[in-house]
Design a protein around this motif. Sequence first.
Motif, PDB file in Angstrom:
ATOM      1  N   LYS A 134       0.855  -1.195   0.000  1.00  0.00           N
ATOM      2  CA  LYS A 134       0.000   0.000   0.000  1.00  0.00           C
ATOM      3  C   LYS A 134       0.884   1.236   0.000  1.00  0.00           C
ATOM      4  O   LYS A 134       1.888   1.276   0.693  1.00  0.00           O
ATOM      5  N   ARG A 135       0.480   2.218  -0.764  1.00  0.00           N
ATOM      6  CA  ARG A 135       1.252   3.463  -0.851  1.00  0.00           C
ATOM      7  C   ARG A 135       1.043   4.277   0.412  1.00  0.00           C
ATOM      8  O   ARG A 135      -0.055   4.277   0.981  1.00  0.00           O
ATOM      9  N   LEU A 136       2.058   5.023   0.761  1.00  0.00           N
ATOM     10  CA  LEU A 136       1.989   5.837   1.970  1.00  0.00           C
ATOM     11  C   LEU A 136       2.585   7.198   1.643  1.00  0.00           C
ATOM     12  O   LEU A 136       3.700   7.276   1.110  1.00  0.00           O
ATOM     13  N   PHE A 137       1.832   8.251   1.946  1.00  0.00           N
ATOM     14  CA  PHE A 137       2.349   9.592   1.686  1.00  0.00           C
ATOM     15  C   PHE A 137       1.659  10.562   2.627  1.00  0.00           C
ATOM     16  O   PHE A 137       0.439  10.540   2.769  1.00  0.00           O
ATOM     17  N   GLY A 138       2.455  11.382   3.282  1.00  0.00           N
ATOM     18  CA  GLY A 138       1.856  12.331   4.206  1.00  0.00           C
ATOM     19  C   GLY A 138       2.751  13.528   4.392  1.00  0.00           C
ATOM     20  O   GLY A 138       3.666  13.765   3.618  1.00  0.00           O
ATOM     21  N   GLY A 139       2.454  14.262   5.444  1.00  0.00           N
ATOM     22  CA  GLY A 139       3.282  15.426   5.747  1.00  0.00           C
ATOM     23  C   GLY A 139       2.429  16.651   5.983  1.00  0.00           C
ATOM     24  O   GLY A 139       1.191  16.598   5.932  1.00  0.00           O
ATOM     25  N   PRO A 140       3.114  17.753   6.271  1.00  0.00           N
ATOM     26  CA  PRO A 140       2.383  19.017   6.405  1.00  0.00           C
ATOM     27  C   PRO A 140       1.848  19.395   5.022  1.00  0.00           C
ATOM     28  O   PRO A 140       2.567  19.326   4.028  1.00  0.00           O
ATOM     29  N   ALA A 141       0.594  19.790   4.974  1.00  0.00           N
ATOM     30  CA  ALA A 141      -0.060  20.032   3.683  1.00  0.00           C
ATOM     31  C   ALA A 141       0.567  21.221   2.948  1.00  0.00           C
ATOM     32  O   ALA A 141       0.838  22.259   3.556  1.00  0.00           O
ATOM     33  N   PRO A 142       0.772  21.075   1.641  1.00  0.00           N
ATOM     34  CA  PRO A 142       1.299  22.191   0.832  1.00  0.00           C
ATOM     35  C   PRO A 142       0.186  23.176   0.485  1.00  0.00           C
ATOM     36  O   PRO A 142      -0.158  23.385  -0.682  1.00  0.00           O
ATOM     37  N   VAL A 143      -0.377  23.770   1.548  1.00  0.00           N
ATOM     38  CA  VAL A 143      -1.584  24.595   1.391  1.00  0.00           C
ATOM     39  C   VAL A 143      -1.372  25.759   0.425  1.00  0.00           C
ATOM     40  O   VAL A 143      -2.265  26.099  -0.345  1.00  0.00           O
ATOM     41  N   ARG A 144      -0.166  26.338   0.447  1.00  0.00           N
ATOM     42  CA  ARG A 144       0.070  27.502  -0.422  1.00  0.00           C
ATOM     43  C   ARG A 144      -0.263  27.191  -1.883  1.00  0.00           C
ATOM     44  O   ARG A 144      -0.808  28.031  -2.597  1.00  0.00           O
ATOM     45  N   ARG A 145       0.049  25.951  -2.296  1.00  0.00           N
ATOM     46  CA  ARG A 145      -0.249  25.566  -3.684  1.00  0.00           C
ATOM     47  C   ARG A 145      -1.751  25.571  -3.955  1.00  0.00           C
ATOM     48  O   ARG A 145      -2.193  25.854  -5.060  1.00  0.00           O
ATOM     49  N   TYR A 146      -2.539  25.229  -2.936  1.00  0.00           N
ATOM     50  CA  TYR A 146      -3.995  25.114  -3.129  1.00  0.00           C
ATOM     51  C   TYR A 146      -4.729  26.451  -2.978  1.00  0.00           C
ATOM     52  O   TYR A 146      -5.899  26.556  -3.360  1.00  0.00           O
ATOM     53  N   LEU A 147      -4.092  27.428  -2.320  1.00  0.00           N
ATOM     54  CA  LEU A 147      -4.832  28.635  -1.915  1.00  0.00           C
ATOM     55  C   LEU A 147      -5.614  29.296  -3.042  1.00  0.00           C
ATOM     56  O   LEU A 147      -6.817  29.554  -2.879  1.00  0.00           O
ATOM     57  N   PRO A 148      -5.008  29.586  -4.197  1.00  0.00           N
ATOM     58  CA  PRO A 148      -5.785  30.300  -5.225  1.00  0.00           C
ATOM     59  C   PRO A 148      -7.046  29.530  -5.623  1.00  0.00           C
ATOM     60  O   PRO A 148      -8.135  30.112  -5.713  1.00  0.00           O
ATOM     61  N   ASP A 149      -6.907  28.228  -5.819  1.00  0.00           N
ATOM     62  CA  ASP A 149      -8.055  27.411  -6.210  1.00  0.00           C
ATOM     63  C   ASP A 149      -9.116  27.386  -5.116  1.00  0.00           C
ATOM     64  O   ASP A 149     -10.303  27.657  -5.368  1.00  0.00           O
ATOM     65  N   LEU A 150      -8.697  27.073  -3.891  1.00  0.00           N
ATOM     66  CA  LEU A 150      -9.691  26.900  -2.821  1.00  0.00           C
ATOM     67  C   LEU A 150     -10.319  28.234  -2.415  1.00  0.00           C
ATOM     68  O   LEU A 150     -11.528  28.295  -2.136  1.00  0.00           O
ATOM     69  N   MET A 151      -9.541  29.316  -2.413  1.00  0.00           N
ATOM     70  CA  MET A 151     -10.121  30.633  -2.118  1.00  0.00           C
ATOM     71  C   MET A 151     -11.152  31.000  -3.192  1.00  0.00           C
ATOM     72  O   MET A 151     -12.220  31.544  -2.888  1.00  0.00           O
ATOM     73  N   GLY A 152     -10.834  30.671  -4.419  1.00  0.00           N
ATOM     74  CA  GLY A 152     -11.772  30.944  -5.519  1.00  0.00           C
ATOM     75  C   GLY A 152     -13.080  30.182  -5.337  1.00  0.00           C
ATOM     76  O   GLY A 152     -14.172  30.736  -5.541  1.00  0.00           O
ATOM     77  N   ARG A 153     -12.990  28.930  -4.925  1.00  0.00           N
ATOM     78  CA  ARG A 153     -14.213  28.138  -4.708  1.00  0.00           C
ATOM     79  C   ARG A 153     -15.073  28.742  -3.606  1.00  0.00           C
ATOM     80  O   ARG A 153     -16.302  28.737  -3.679  1.00  0.00           O
ATOM     81  N   VAL A 154     -14.403  29.249  -2.558  1.00  0.00           N
ATOM     82  CA  VAL A 154     -15.155  29.900  -1.482  1.00  0.00           C
ATOM     83  C   VAL A 154     -15.813  31.175  -1.997  1.00  0.00           C
ATOM     84  O   VAL A 154     -17.012  31.404  -1.786  1.00  0.00           O
ATOM     85  N   LEU A 155     -15.050  31.991  -2.691  1.00  0.00           N
ATOM     86  CA  LEU A 155     -15.579  33.294  -3.136  1.00  0.00           C
ATOM     87  C   LEU A 155     -16.723  33.128  -4.132  1.00  0.00           C
ATOM     88  O   LEU A 155     -17.643  33.947  -4.175  1.00  0.00           O
ATOM     89  N   ARG A 156     -16.677  32.027  -4.901  1.00  0.00           N
ATOM     90  CA  ARG A 156     -17.780  31.773  -5.839  1.00  0.00           C
ATOM     91  C   ARG A 156     -18.948  31.057  -5.171  1.00  0.00           C
ATOM     92  O   ARG A 156     -19.937  30.715  -5.817  1.00  0.00           O
ATOM     93  N   GLY A 157     -18.809  30.799  -3.865  1.00  0.00           N
ATOM     94  CA  GLY A 157     -19.910  30.179  -3.120  1.00  0.00           C
ATOM     95  C   GLY A 157     -20.083  28.695  -3.402  1.00  0.00           C
ATOM     96  O   GLY A 157     -21.142  28.123  -3.116  1.00  0.00           O
ATOM     97  N   GLU A 158     -19.061  28.049  -3.938  1.00  0.00           N
ATOM     98  CA  GLU A 158     -19.193  26.628  -4.280  1.00  0.00           C
ATOM     99  C   GLU A 158     -19.035  25.710  -3.067  1.00  0.00           C
ATOM    100  O   GLU A 158     -19.537  24.595  -3.066  1.00  0.00           O
ATOM    101  N   ILE A 159     -18.276  26.157  -2.091  1.00  0.00           N
ATOM    102  CA  ILE A 159     -18.031  25.312  -0.909  1.00  0.00           C
ATOM    103  C   ILE A 159     -18.186  26.134   0.364  1.00  0.00           C
ATOM    104  O   ILE A 159     -18.008  27.358   0.348  1.00  0.00           O
ATOM    105  N   ALA A 160     -18.503  25.438   1.435  1.00  0.00           N
ATOM    106  CA  ALA A 160     -18.715  26.110   2.722  1.00  0.00           C
ATOM    107  C   ALA A 160     -17.926  25.391   3.811  1.00  0.00           C
ATOM    108  O   ALA A 160     -18.483  24.831   4.747  1.00  0.00           O
ATOM    109  N   PRO A 161     -16.596  25.396   3.684  1.00  0.00           N
ATOM    110  CA  PRO A 161     -15.781  24.650   4.655  1.00  0.00           C
ATOM    111  C   PRO A 161     -15.911  25.194   6.074  1.00  0.00           C
ATOM    112  O   PRO A 161     -15.680  24.459   7.040  1.00  0.00           O
ATOM    113  N   GLY A 162     -16.296  26.451   6.204  1.00  0.00           N
ATOM    114  CA  GLY A 162     -16.403  27.070   7.521  1.00  0.00           C
ATOM    115  C   GLY A 162     -17.489  26.458   8.390  1.00  0.00           C
ATOM    116  O   GLY A 162     -17.587  26.777   9.591  1.00  0.00           O
TER     117      GLY A 162
END
Lengths: 338, 338
Positions: B279-307
Motif C-alpha cells: 500500500k502506498r503511503l504519503f503524508g506530511g504538512p499540507a502544501p496549502v500555499r499551492r492550493y490557496l488560489p483554487d480553494l479561495m476561488g471556490r469559497v468566493l464563488r460560493g461553491e463550498i462552505a468549509p467554515g
Amino acid sequence: MHATVMHGPGDVRFERIEDPKILKPTDAIIQLSATCICGSDLWPYRSEGPFEQPMHMGHEYCGVVVEVGSEVRNVRPGQFVVGSFVLSDNTCPHCSFGYPSSCEQREFMTGAQAPYARVPLADGTLVATEEMPTSEQIPHMLAVSDVLGTGWYAAEAAGVREGSTAVVVGDGAVGLMGVLSAKLMGAERIIAMSRHESRQKLARDYGATHIVAARGEEGIGEVMEITDGIGADAVLECVGLQQSMDQAMGVCRPGGAVGFVGVPHEVNFTGEGLFFAQKRLFGGPAPVRRYLPDLMGRVLRGEIAPGRVFDQTLPLERVAEGYAAMDERRAIKTMLTV
Amino acid sequence: MHATVMHGPGDVRFERIEDPKILKPTDAIIQLSATCICGSDLWPYRSEGPFEQPMHMGHEYCGVVVEVGSEVRNVRPGQFVVGSFVLSDNTCPHCSFGYPSSCEQREFMTGAQAPYARVPLADGTLVATEEMPTSEQIPHMLAVSDVLGTGWYAAEAAGVREGSTAVVVGDGAVGLMGVLSAKLMGAERIIAMSRHESRQKLARDYGATHIVAARGEEGIGEVMEITDGIGADAVLECVGLQQSMDQAMGVCRPGGAVGFVGVPHEVNFTGEGLFFAQKRLFGGPAPVRRYLPDLMGRVLRGEIAPGRVFDQTLPLERVAEGYAAMDERRAIKTMLTV
C-alpha cells in the motif's frame, strides 16, 4: 529427478526428489529451459536460525509446458512460457487493479531450480510466446520472470517518468534492472549507487549517467551535490536493509517517491519521520504478471538484454557452487542450465 | 495587545504581549479578520511534559495587511489575505515542485490567535483577494488556511480521483474537510469513520455516502463488507495515532494509497509490513500555499462552505474556553472573532 534442496544455512544440495505432478486441475508442469538463483535465496542461505524442513528452491523460471491440469485453458503442452515468481489467478479484484502480486489466491513459486516444476494457477500465472525463443533469448526471457520485473516495479513505484532524476540504491541484479527500467521509462539522470567496478560498468551500459560509490551520509552528500542540493524525484531501493533505506530516503526530494523492492529485513520507519520528510513510499512484491507481455515483447524484439546480469552460468547440478559464488559476491547472478 | 499564550498543559491565557512588528524586510503584519483553534494545538494542551517557555499560539489566519517590510512586493496594506500555516518563499526548488510545506526556508506560523500577527516570508506565503470578502465568507476563508487545505492534501496524497472509493479515518475538522475534498475530487463512495452524531451529519452533508461508527478490527470489517471484501483505493488518515493508522492501512486495498495528515504521535511501521501490504503511503504538512488560489476561488464563488466545521464561535478573549471545549470534544472546531 534431481533438484535443488536447501537443508540449512549454507547447505544446498542437488539431490533426488519426487518428480513434480499435477496436484490441482489448475496446475501445469513445465520443463525448465533455464533457471537461476535469486538474491532473496541468499537470505535463508545466510540465516542463522534452524530450518523447519528442507526447502525446494527456485522461483525464477521459463520453459516448455509438458502437462496441464483439466481446468487449464490458456496454455497447452509444447508452448514456451514465462511466469511470475508470484502465482496469481489474474482475475480477482486485486489482479484486475494491477496487483497480481497481492492476488486473493497468491502463492509464491518454489522448486524451480530443477529440470521440471509444478506451476499452480497456470492460467493466471503463465504467458506463452507464439514461437520458441532462440537459445540466445533464453537468459533474457528468464530475467523477465523476476529480476527485471522487480526492477521495473521499483521504477514504477518510484514514479519514474520522462525527464526524471532517478537514484538506484543497490547494485545487485535487481538494482541493475532498476537502472535499465528507469532508462526505458525516460529518466534523464540516473545515479547508480555502486561500489563494485564490474557492476558500475553494467549500470553504465544500462543507462546510468552517474555512479556514486560512497554510502551513508557521504553517499547522500554526493547525490545531493549532483542534484544541486535538491535530491531525486524517484528513488529505487533495491536492497532491503535499514542503511539502504535511510540512504534512499536521504537522497529523495520532498514530494518525491521511494519505490522499495528488496524484502525489508529489520527496516523500521517512524510516522513522524515519514511525515516531516514528506516522501512517498511504495513497495512490495513486484506485480510481474502485469508486465510480462510488454517485457517479453521487448526481449523478443531485441530491444533489451536483461540477461546480461547473469555473469555466471553453471549446469544445474553445480547449483551449490552458484550459491557460494553469489554469497561471496563473486557473481552478480548465476544462471543454471538444465 | 492581548493575545493567546500557553504556559503549560491546560493553561491557556489571554494576556498582554508586545505588539508584533516587522523584524525582517520580507515580513508583513496583518490584522486578523478571524482566527481559530487547531486540533494540533491540543497536543501541547494535553501534553504531560513541562514547557520550556510560554508558547504564542495560533497558525490559522486570514485578515487585512496593515504593514509590509521593505522587500515585500506581492501584497500591500489594505488587502485581504489568506496564508498557509506553513511559511514558504514559493520560489525554491521544493516550492516549485509543489511542496511549499517543505520549502528550503520553511517556518511554521505562530501567534495568530491574536488581533495582529507577523507573517514572515509574506510574498511567498500570502494570497490576496481582489475584493474584501463579506463577513459571511470569513469563516470559509479562514478554513482554507489550514483545515481545508490539509483535508485536500489528504485526499490528493491518497490519490482520490473520479470514481474512487475513499475512506476517511477521523471525524475531526480535518477528516470532515477530507470528506469534502474527496467529494470535490470525484470520489463515488466516501466512507466516513465517525462515532459522533453531529459529525456524522456534517460528513453526510459534505458528501459521505456511508458512515462506519465501529473502530479497530470491527470497523475494518464493516468497511470491507461495504467494499465487497476489496478495500478502498484511497484512504485519508486524519488522526495521527497508531490505532487510526492501523485502521487506515487495514481498509486500504493492495495498490491503493493512504494519505496521512495527522501529525503522527508514536506511530511506527515495519518495512516488512509495508512491503507485504503493498500500500502506498504519503503524508506530511499540507502544501496549502499551492492550493490557496483554487480553494479561495471556490469559497468566493460560493461553491463550498468549509467554515461549517466551526460549530463554536467565541470572542478571542475567551480563547481558553475554546480550548476546553475542543479538548472535551464539545466542539469540533472553535472560531475566534477578533
